[in-house]
Scaffold this motif. Structure first.
Motif, PDB file in Angstrom:
ATOM      1  N   ILE C  51       1.123  -1.582  -0.104  1.00 11.18           N
ATOM      2  CA  ILE C  51       0.244  -0.394   0.148  1.00 11.18           C
ATOM      3  C   ILE C  51       0.909   1.477   0.239  1.00 11.18           C
ATOM      4  O   ILE C  51       0.237   2.180  -0.558  1.00 11.18           O
ATOM      5  CB  ILE C  51      -0.791  -0.239   1.284  1.00 11.18           C
ATOM      6  N   GLN C  69      -4.855   6.732  -0.015  1.00 10.00           N
ATOM      7  CA  GLN C  69      -4.657   5.643  -0.692  1.00 10.00           C
ATOM      8  C   GLN C  69      -4.591   4.444  -0.353  1.00 10.00           C
ATOM      9  O   GLN C  69      -5.392   3.193  -0.180  1.00 10.00           O
ATOM     10  CB  GLN C  69      -2.280   4.912  -0.160  1.00 10.00           C
ATOM     11  N   MET C  70      -4.710   4.648   1.739  1.00  7.65           N
ATOM     12  CA  MET C  70      -5.414   3.577   2.465  1.00  7.65           C
ATOM     13  C   MET C  70      -6.473   3.475   1.713  1.00  7.65           C
ATOM     14  O   MET C  70      -7.460   2.181   2.378  1.00  7.65           O
ATOM     15  CB  MET C  70      -4.851   4.354   3.895  1.00  7.65           C
ATOM     16  N   ALA C  73      -7.015   0.981  -1.133  1.00 14.86           N
ATOM     17  CA  ALA C  73      -6.563  -0.233  -0.296  1.00 14.86           C
ATOM     18  C   ALA C  73      -7.576  -0.475   0.415  1.00 14.86           C
ATOM     19  O   ALA C  73      -8.393  -1.129   0.009  1.00 14.86           O
ATOM     20  CB  ALA C  73      -5.954   0.020   0.551  1.00 14.86           C
ATOM     21  N   ALA C 233      -2.355  -0.025  -4.388  1.00 16.63           N
ATOM     22  CA  ALA C 233      -2.774  -0.131  -3.533  1.00 16.63           C
ATOM     23  C   ALA C 233      -4.286  -1.109  -3.248  1.00 16.63           C
ATOM     24  O   ALA C 233      -4.316  -1.393  -2.407  1.00 16.63           O
ATOM     25  CB  ALA C 233      -3.245   1.660  -3.151  1.00 16.63           C
ATOM     26  N   GLY C 236      -2.734  -4.715  -2.258  1.00 16.19           N
ATOM     27  CA  GLY C 236      -2.613  -4.164  -0.339  1.00 16.19           C
ATOM     28  C   GLY C 236      -3.921  -4.338   0.307  1.00 16.19           C
ATOM     29  O   GLY C 236      -3.875  -5.371   0.867  1.00 16.19           O
ATOM     30  N   GLY C 237      -4.604  -3.533  -0.147  1.00 18.51           N
ATOM     31  CA  GLY C 237      -5.948  -3.713   0.474  1.00 18.51           C
ATOM     32  C   GLY C 237      -7.400  -5.332   0.362  1.00 18.51           C
ATOM     33  O   GLY C 237      -6.942  -5.723   1.375  1.00 18.51           O
TER      34      GLY C 237
END
Lengths: 262, 338, 345
Positions: C51, C69-70, C73, C233, C236-237
């Motif tokens: 991420i 970005q979080m 994700a 992202a 990762g998410g």
């Protein structure tokens, strides 16, 4: 190579002018940096724009490229009305410029700078694939780097280059792709006599179909590489003519060339 | 105003109609059909007043934020932490001394000193490095949040206003007409909120006057417009910077006392008020006090109206307002074009 | 652009020895590391790093520090939970993985593109404020919305599909899944850096006005960068929601959004490797600080204080992050050796 008379120029409208400005005005607040500038340049024509500091020469360039859009007036580039176009659309149509203060990508290498310039006016700008070593644009970039004598430093970061080399790179960026018309903003400023000679060689050996406008304070450079001259003063055009006429004009002598050249 | 009406007659008419309709909604007793359609007038007035007073609180927080940004170009993301810190200190002072009023000057000085330390010992060393200053302020907010959690724990605190401010007060706004007696019933609203609204208006007007009518204000405004020129003119710009930062921080702290009285203080409120400040200044325009006032009012009312009439989507209203402003006027209502 | 000129060594000979050792250790780790280390420490490091590398791509190469970005994700993770199977059967559609995964990537990319288009309306420091505000709005929205995002409780029992008969949540398979995804994302970011788009993005970072004067549409490039970063992202998410087997608004709260920035900055935001170095440091601190703090009589919550102070120290004293510190240490050591040998290093 004489300038067309003003009346002739009006009838030539849309018929093969490289660049045509009509009534260009640029206001900064209440201040008119340039006022009602009308100018036509034929394809392949090479012209100098002279004038003292603050005469509006660089502002004129900014209006032509769209860096700062003109407040009013019309700009035609090879017959096409580009007045409302953003800068990148004008560039893609074959317009190029250099900057008075080198405007480069300091964190990238010389080759990357030139490659970007070649890529900017071609397709696949958004490609995520690295170019192969036989990529046509890589070759084009290499040729350009060689043309401005920077092959020795091609892999150096631009931030580490000497001043004269940065000026040469600036010119290489303007020659990328297939330029049809170039605006040179004081390309000789700060160059050594040798570098100036190289610059004159580069300018005079450009293919004849490429026209340009050059802003230059050094008369020895400016008047040797152009066939016509436009004089600006306080944001207005006040005289156009052949280099020899301008050089000998007493009014111009007094205003700009001063004692040093007289 | 006249010029606007002349150049945009259609818009002027629309705006005038909206204003008249709004005034009618506020002042006149509502006919039963309207109450049947959108609920009772008392609910509407409460939401409106709630929005205006919340806007006053947002203004107190955001005006310091926008002032600091306008002059120092620091996006102080620790501003919410200063708010919460002020609230906690105000709670302690009120409990210890028994005087709510005493909390304000003490908090102003205490939080102002924290701001002084931040500007003097950290931000001043990285002038012009906007991103680094912002990152530092994020780091400070993380550290401050944990230190406050350490000391004050996770429970929530409410600061009690003094007795005479605690009750409701009657406002000259008709809530409804008693159907049997025909008497007008007036709206009753917590008086502390009304007084804080008045205080916020006074502070806002005072800030505007200082900025626009005094030589110090001229200095600050000159600094907002052209920092290089001000620095070159020999003014001790660092002192002006420091004063503005301390004032903005102190104001955030005082707003914390207000917030602790209005609502309650707990971990997480720092982020909430930081975000409120961000949205307020994005909407109102960075660096403008009047913009902060307008933005705070718009966001406060949108939030409260949303809570009453569309509770699920109240956040979305706030966000949509921000997105619309960004899309059509990226510099905010009153921000300078850039 | 420099095509390799007359390479005197094969490409794999030019990779330093240290890299080979790292690769060997990473590939053989399940042989000697316990499950907790594989699943919690390494798995989480790779996820956070993936991420964070999307932020590195935007910030380091594009000059746009985004706190979104979080959220992106998280949106991809939410989509996996909503479209695929989960414990909340009243909402989850239970579609097959080969529909769910592309849809999750696509929706996250659309969201990132829209937000990017808003964020690039303004420049520089405004980006960080606007993305923070959007991230917060998305967090509050997921918390209040029960029809799609199931509000406060979110989704649980979100499990990866049983492909090839492997339970991908078993420690060793999950470790290799995360390692593979992280390596792919890292490789992609490094590769794209030298592609026309990556170079143009660096050009936009250094000198947007000149890029326009070279024929580039600067705004479109910035928005495209947001869209591209959303892919990393999202990877990762999705891994994150599989690791936790659940997702809730807390996953995408403001502290989480700031953690991604912290991770990228601590490692060194100018280099893709920094994201993973930062993630590893963050996870090690997070996982082991309770024990260490406990021995000194502090509560485990003081972990945030340590991370905050560490982040402050990095921003104040080493803007290039830990990797920058490492470089400087090596440069100093090299200088110490130089005068004796006379040879470079």
């Amino acid at each position: 190579m004489t300038l067309a008379a003003p009346d002739d120029r009006l009838t030539q409208m849309n018929s093969g002018n490289a660049l045509e400005l009509r009534g260009i005005t640029k206001m900064f607040g209440a201040l008119a940096a340039i006022a009602d500038v009308t100018l036509t340049v034929r394809p392949g024509e090479r012209r100098a724009v002279l004038g003292s500091n603050g005469a509006g020469k660089t502002t004129l360039f900014n209006c032509i490229t769209g860096d700062f859009p003109a407040t009013s007036g019309i700009i035609r580039f090879f017959g096409e009305d580009v007045t409302a176009f953003p800068p990148y659309e004008r560039i893609r149509r074959g317009l190029r410029r250099t900057y008075q203060i080198s405007s480069l990508f300091a964190g990238l290498t010389v080759m990357d700078n030139v490659y970007l310039a070649c890529r900017g006016v071609s397709r696949n700008r958004y490609s995520l694939l690295r170019p192969r070593s036989d990529d046509a644009l890589v070759h084009a970039a290499e040729t350009l780097v060689e043309a401005v004598n920077l092959t020795a430093v091609r892999d150096q970061l631009v931030g580490e280059l000497a001043y004269g080399q940065q000026r040469q790179l600036e010119i290489a960026l303007a020659l990328s792709g297939a330029p049809r018309f170039i605006l040179f903003d004081e390309p000789a400023a700060g160059l050594s006599p040798t570098e100036r000679r190289d610059l004159v060689t580069i300018l005079t050996s450009l293919p004849s179909h490429i026209g340009y406008i050059i802003i230059e304070h050094d008369m020895d450079v400016a008047l040797r590489v152009v066939e016509s001259v436009t004089m600006m003063h306080n944001g207005r055009i006040f005289k156009e003519g052949l280099p020899s006429e301008i050089e000998d004009d007493p009014e111009v002598q007094e205003l700009y060339l001063g004692g040093g050249h007289g | 105003m006249d010029k606007f009406a002349k150049t945009n007659p259609a818009w002027a008419l629309v705006i005038a109609l909206v204003v008249v309709a709004f005034l009618w909604l506020v002042l006149a007793p509502w006919p039963t059909e309207l109450e049947a359609a959108i609920g009772r007038k008392r609910v509407f007035l409460n939401a409106l007043l709630g929005g205006i007073t919340l806007g006053a609180l947002y203004f107190l927080v955001a005006s310091g934020f926008t002032l600091i940004f306008g002059l120092l170009r620091i996006v102080n993301l620790a501003h919410g932490s200063l708010f919460l810190l002020g609230g906690y200190i105000g709670y302690e002072v009120t409990n210890y001394t028994g005087s709510w009023f005493l909390a304000f000057p003490i908090v102003f000085v205490a939080v102002g000193l924290v701001g002084l330390a931040m500007q003097r010992f950290i931000f001043a060393y990285m002038e012009g490095e906007e991103l680094r200053q912002t990152l530092v302020s994020i780091g400070l907010s993380v550290v401050l949040a944990d230190v406050m959690l350490w000391y004050w724990g996770g429970q929530s605190y409410t600061t009690l206003a003094p007795g005479f401010l605690r009750g409701p007060m009657e406002l000259p706004l008709i809530s409804s007409i008693n159907t049997t007696s025909g008497e007008a019933i007036f709206i009753r609203y917590p008086s502390v909120r009304i007084w804080i609204l008045i205080a916020a208006i006074v502070i806002g007007v005072a800030m505007w006057l200082v900025l626009n009518r005094t030589s110090l204000g001229m200095l600050i405004r000159a600094g907002v417009d052209d920092r290089e020129m001000l620095a070159a003119s020999g003014v001790r710009i660092q002192l002006v910077f420091l004063a503005v930062f301390v004032f903005g921080a102190g104001l955030a702290g005082m707003a914390g006392v207000v917030g602790g009285t209005f609502q309650s203080l707990s971990p997480g409120e720092d982020t909430r008020f930081l975000l409120a400040s961000l949205v307020v200044v994005i909407v109102g325009g960075m660096g403008s006090i009047v913009g902060a006032a307008i933005g705070a009012l718009v966001i406060g009312i949108a939030e409260q109206m949303g809570l009453v009439y569309a509770p699920t989507y109240s956040v979305v209203f706030t966000f949509l307002i921000m997105a619309a402003v960004l899309a059509f006027r990226p510099q905010g209502f009153l921000g300078a074009g850039r | 652009m420099a095509p390799a000129r007359a390479p005197d060594r094969l490409w794999f000979e030019r990779i330093p020895m240290a890299w080979w050792i790292v690769v060997a250790v990473l590939l053989t780790m399940p042989l000697f590391a316990n499950n907790f280390w594989l699943f919690q420490v390494m798995g989480w490091s790779f996820i956070l790093g993936t991420i964070a590398v999307s932020l590195t791509f935007l910030a380091g190469y594009g000059g746009m520090v985004s706190l979104l970005q979080m959220s992106i994700a998280g949106l991809a993770g939410y989509m996996v939970a909503i479209l695929g199977p989960s414990g909340t059967t009243s909402i989850s559609l239970g579609l097959a993985w080969w529909i769910v995964l592309p849809a999750a990537f696509l929706i996250a990319a659309v969201f990132a593109t829209l937000c990017g288009a808003l964020a690039v309306r303004t420049e520089g420091i405004y980006t960080i404020m606007i993305t923070l505000a959007i991230a917060a709005a998305f967090f509050y929205f997921t918390r209040q919305n029960y029809t799609i995002f199931n509000g406060y409780s979110g989704f649980n029992l979100v499990l990866p599909p049983q492909l090839f008969g492997v339970n991908w949540r078993d420690p060793a398979p999950f470790y290799y899944l995360c390692l593979g995804c992280a390596a792919l994302c890292y490789g992609a970011v490094v590769y794209i850096t030298r592609s026309p788009f990556g170079l143009a993005l660096q050009g936009v970072r250094d000198n947007p006005r000149r890029m326009a004067a070279l024929g580039f549409n600067v705004t479109a490039h910035r928005v495209a960068a947001h869209a591209l970063a959303s892919v990393f992202a999202s990877v990762g998410g999705i891994l994150l929601v599989w690791q936790n087997a659940q997702i809730a608004p807390g996953t995408i709260g403001i502290p989480a959004a700031i953690d991604i920035l912290v991770v990228a900055v601590i490692g060194g935001i100018r280099r893709p490797l920094g994201a993973f170095v930062g993630a590893f440091i963050y996870v090690i601190l997070q996982v082991f600080s309770p024990d260490i703090l406990g021995t000194f009589g502090f509560s485990a919550e003081r972990f945030k204080l340590i991370i905050g102070l560490g982040f402050l120290a990095v921003v104040l004293f080493s803007p290039d992050g830990v990797l920058g510190l490492w470089d400087r240490w090596r440069a100093r050591r090299a200088r110490r050796v130089d005068p004796l040998t006379g040879a470079p290093r």
